[in-house]
Design a protein around this motif. Sequence first.
Motif, PDB file in Angstrom:
ATOM      1  N   ALA A  23       0.819  -1.160  -0.146  1.00 37.10           N
ATOM      2  CA  ALA A  23       0.010   0.026   0.216  1.00 37.10           C
ATOM      3  C   ALA A  23       0.870   1.440   0.059  1.00 37.10           C
ATOM      4  O   ALA A  23       2.139   1.258   0.813  1.00 37.10           O
ATOM      5  N   ALA A  24       0.422   2.259  -0.629  1.00 35.02           N
ATOM      6  CA  ALA A  24       0.902   3.469  -0.590  1.00 35.02           C
ATOM      7  C   ALA A  24       0.181   4.667  -0.567  1.00 35.02           C
ATOM      8  O   ALA A  24      -1.012   4.705  -1.233  1.00 35.02           O
ATOM      9  N   GLY A  48     -15.674  -1.809   3.871  1.00 31.40           N
ATOM     10  CA  GLY A  48     -15.672  -0.301   4.490  1.00 31.40           C
ATOM     11  C   GLY A  48     -14.663   0.386   3.345  1.00 31.40           C
ATOM     12  O   GLY A  48     -14.642   1.902   3.874  1.00 31.40           O
ATOM     13  N   LEU A  49     -13.869  -0.115   2.450  1.00 36.06           N
ATOM     14  CA  LEU A  49     -13.038   0.716   1.595  1.00 36.06           C
ATOM     15  C   LEU A  49     -13.865   1.032   0.371  1.00 36.06           C
ATOM     16  O   LEU A  49     -14.840   0.202  -0.213  1.00 36.06           O
ATOM     17  N   GLU A 106     -11.210  -7.623   4.879  1.00 32.55           N
ATOM     18  CA  GLU A 106     -11.231  -6.958   6.092  1.00 32.55           C
ATOM     19  C   GLU A 106     -10.206  -6.816   7.079  1.00 32.55           C
ATOM     20  O   GLU A 106      -9.975  -5.765   7.488  1.00 32.55           O
ATOM     21  N   ARG A 107      -9.155  -7.804   6.832  1.00 34.19           N
ATOM     22  CA  ARG A 107      -7.674  -7.724   7.279  1.00 34.19           C
ATOM     23  C   ARG A 107      -6.964  -6.339   6.558  1.00 34.19           C
ATOM     24  O   ARG A 107      -6.325  -5.744   7.134  1.00 34.19           O
ATOM     25  N   LEU A 158      -4.408  -1.068   7.095  1.00 32.91           N
ATOM     26  CA  LEU A 158      -4.308   0.245   6.757  1.00 32.91           C
ATOM     27  C   LEU A 158      -4.715   1.034   7.779  1.00 32.91           C
ATOM     28  O   LEU A 158      -3.902   2.294   7.924  1.00 32.91           O
ATOM     29  N   ASP A 159      -5.731   0.762   8.397  1.00 29.72           N
ATOM     30  CA  ASP A 159      -6.095   1.812   9.546  1.00 29.72           C
ATOM     31  C   ASP A 159      -5.135   1.948  10.612  1.00 29.72           C
ATOM     32  O   ASP A 159      -4.792   2.784  10.979  1.00 29.72           O
ATOM     33  N   ARG A 160      -4.585   0.660  10.944  1.00 33.69           N
ATOM     34  CA  ARG A 160      -3.748   0.489  12.024  1.00 33.69           C
ATOM     35  C   ARG A 160      -2.450   1.151  11.823  1.00 33.69           C
ATOM     36  O   ARG A 160      -1.564   1.569  12.723  1.00 33.69           O
TER      37      ARG A 160
END
Length: 346
Positions: free
Chosen positions: A20-21, A145-146, A47-48, A53-55
């Motif tokens: 991810a970036a 939720g993305l 979900e993971r 990404l949130d964490r």
Amino acid sequence: MIVRRSGPIGLDIGSSWIKAAQHAGRTLRVHAFPRREPGALTPAEAERIAAVLDRTGFEGPSVVIAAPPDAVLAAVFDAPAHDGPALLAAARAEIARVHRVDPRRFELAARRLPGAARPGGGNAAAFAVSHHAADTLLDPLEAAGLDARSITLHADALVRAADDSKEGTDDAPRVIADLGASACSIILRLQSTSVFERRCPDLGLDRLARDAAAALAIDPAEVFKRLRDPDALNPAERRAVSLAPVLKDWTSRIASEIAVSLDYLTKRYRCPPAGRVTLTGGGACIPGLDRAIEPAARCPVVAFDHPTTPPINPAAPAPLFAAAIGLADPVVPAIVPINAPSKEAA
């Protein structure tokens, strides 16, 4: 008050790793983590992804993804005189004809190819993703939720990242060799456009590890460990079982594929020789690989880098994130545009 505006998250879902970036002001946030469920994206893995990404500090739900290679329908055709609806109609008809699919059941993008050396000129390329394939990608992400903004080509993301890299951008022909786990992809870039891609599954890192493990009677995990050794390509490496012969054979085959692709580029498009070969993916991090390929390429060979502030963590080398960085670029072309860009400030 300083407001930092974050762009979309470029989400490169590979066969073994998820990268991810995200651009946030003048900085670039990156993170990589291994897949737990190889194959099609599942709701649990989506979900993971959202949780990771949130964490790890990524901002907002907007993501841009690349279509898996086996989900992309492609065709090259004689372009009509006019762009717009006429070009898209011709592209849709060609995809339907070549791949024998219902022209109403896929999303489509088309573009003219620059300077193709063909009598009459006017070649164009069409790329499509079926509605079913798009839903398979998008539904798990949206359920987690993305907000999936678009689906694009992996090759276009790499071209965009390379054009924004520390090497700068120009109109000279270039080659990108993406050395991933499942395949090596050779991408030809002309006038900031990907004009050709050759995918070689037998040159992927996973295949290299399996072949080396079988030939040397060692564990594949040990192969990957040794690939990070600065002496991996050194024939004088002092080990009871040396990886150098197997790795040199793999490297020479990649160099041969690059040389053939360079020859095709100059003959097909009547352009000058390539000015540079850029290595991306995990294989680009093998010490000495650029020097081993350079004689066959007959031009500078460099590993992808990016002008980040602060620099990308050395434990997560820049070549690994090239596709994710390109996907995070707001102007990367889309096959399946989903939503308009978010105007919210993070």
